[in-house]
Write an enzyme that holds these catalytic residues in place. Sequence first.
Site, PDB file in Angstrom:
ATOM      1  N   LYS A   1       0.864  -1.188   0.000  1.00 61.91           N
ATOM      2  CA  LYS A   1       0.000   0.000   0.000  1.00 61.91           C
ATOM      3  C   LYS A   1       0.897   1.233   0.000  1.00 61.91           C
ATOM      4  O   LYS A   1       1.845   1.322   0.788  1.00 61.91           O
ATOM      5  CB  LYS A   1      -0.867  -0.029   1.248  1.00 61.91           C
TER       6      LYS A   1
HETATM    7  C1  5RP Z   1      -2.328   4.376   8.848  1.00 62.84           C
HETATM    8  C2  5RP Z   1      -2.725   3.655   7.626  1.00 62.84           C
HETATM    9  C3  5RP Z   1      -4.046   4.010   7.098  1.00 62.84           C
HETATM   10  O1  5RP Z   1      -4.798   2.852   7.043  1.00 62.84           O
HETATM   11  C4  5RP Z   1      -3.881   4.612   5.742  1.00 62.84           C
HETATM   12  O2  5RP Z   1      -3.169   5.789   5.858  1.00 62.84           O
HETATM   13  C5  5RP Z   1      -5.176   4.774   4.972  1.00 62.84           C
HETATM   14  O3  5RP Z   1      -5.919   5.750   5.446  1.00 62.84           O
HETATM   15  P1  5RP Z   1      -6.009   7.169   4.747  1.00 62.84           P
HETATM   16  O4  5RP Z   1      -6.737   6.945   3.456  1.00 62.84           O
HETATM   17  O5  5RP Z   1      -6.774   7.979   5.732  1.00 62.84           O
HETATM   18  O6  5RP Z   1      -4.603   7.667   4.501  1.00 62.84           O
HETATM   19  O7  5RP Z   1      -2.049   2.828   7.082  1.00 62.84           O
HETATM   20  O8  5RP Z   1      -0.980   4.433   8.919  1.00 62.84           O
END
Ligand code: 5RP
Length: 299
Positions: free
Chosen positions: A202
Amino acid sequence: MPEADSGDAKNFQTDVPPPADGFFLKGSGSLDWGMSNRLSRIFRPETGRTVMLAIDHGYFQGPTTGLERVDISILPLVPLADALMCTRGILRSVVPPSMRTPVVMRASGGPSILKELSDEQIAIDIEDAARLNVAALAVQVFIGGEHETQSIHNLTRLVDMGLRYGIPVMGVTAVGKQLTRDAKYLRLACRIIAELGAQFVKTYYCDEGFDTVTASCPVPVVMAGGKKLPELDALTMASRAVTEGAAGVDMGRNIFQSDNTEGMMRAVTAVVHERKSPQEALEIYRSHRAAPVGHSSTR
Ligand code: 5RP
């Protein structure tokens, strides 16, 4: 008496070759059955993409805006998501086990927003993850951060544990305050995470060269949403990310901080799976504006 096993009556269809198709996700053709099956619950086989709803922010931020009452604001959205990313605390305390949406579990933690964020450790036992029937585990990796090596070690240990149980690991590129989110950095971070064994990654979107980030990462990349944007901007970012090779999104604030969370879930899904344009998706967002808080939806 058992039935006579007459070879003459059987049809082995010797003229039909067995299917030899590869797995639908890139870089995932050599995984074990359980892991592939879990990935197939997160990523829709018909599109190869996912819309994950990320609500794990409380593990270092506490009750952040939009997540004050997960039972009220989030549970109605869960059936609309391909996967729910959350902590085990929220899962056990708030989410009913009758929920059918697969869970991607936050598996690292330690410091709060008051401390150095890269100082994380693994925060769950793999047996508890198996008990909770999770579809994947998520770990933060701080490339260039103060505790870079420790966070890499968290990833590699989690990958080893996941392989033993057939549970895939999603490595998350954590961007500290000092680090830029340009393609050069994201290529470095995503590639390291994939090289060290994460089954998917991610990362954040960048305006220039995101296609090189996805192209140089040998496993699926899902886009994190980041801070809250106007809805059309968030939909445009998701659309561009998918066009540029992302296997979907894992969005949090741009959904749960929207003034119309259900509409936004449906709009993001339309962009990711149906490849609707951002403008068309904005109409979907607007047309679901009437849903009251606590209204339960169906997928
Ligand atoms: C926190 C994460 C969150 O799940 C990720 O940032 C996704 O959330 P957003 O779309 O609010 O950034 O990994 O560290």
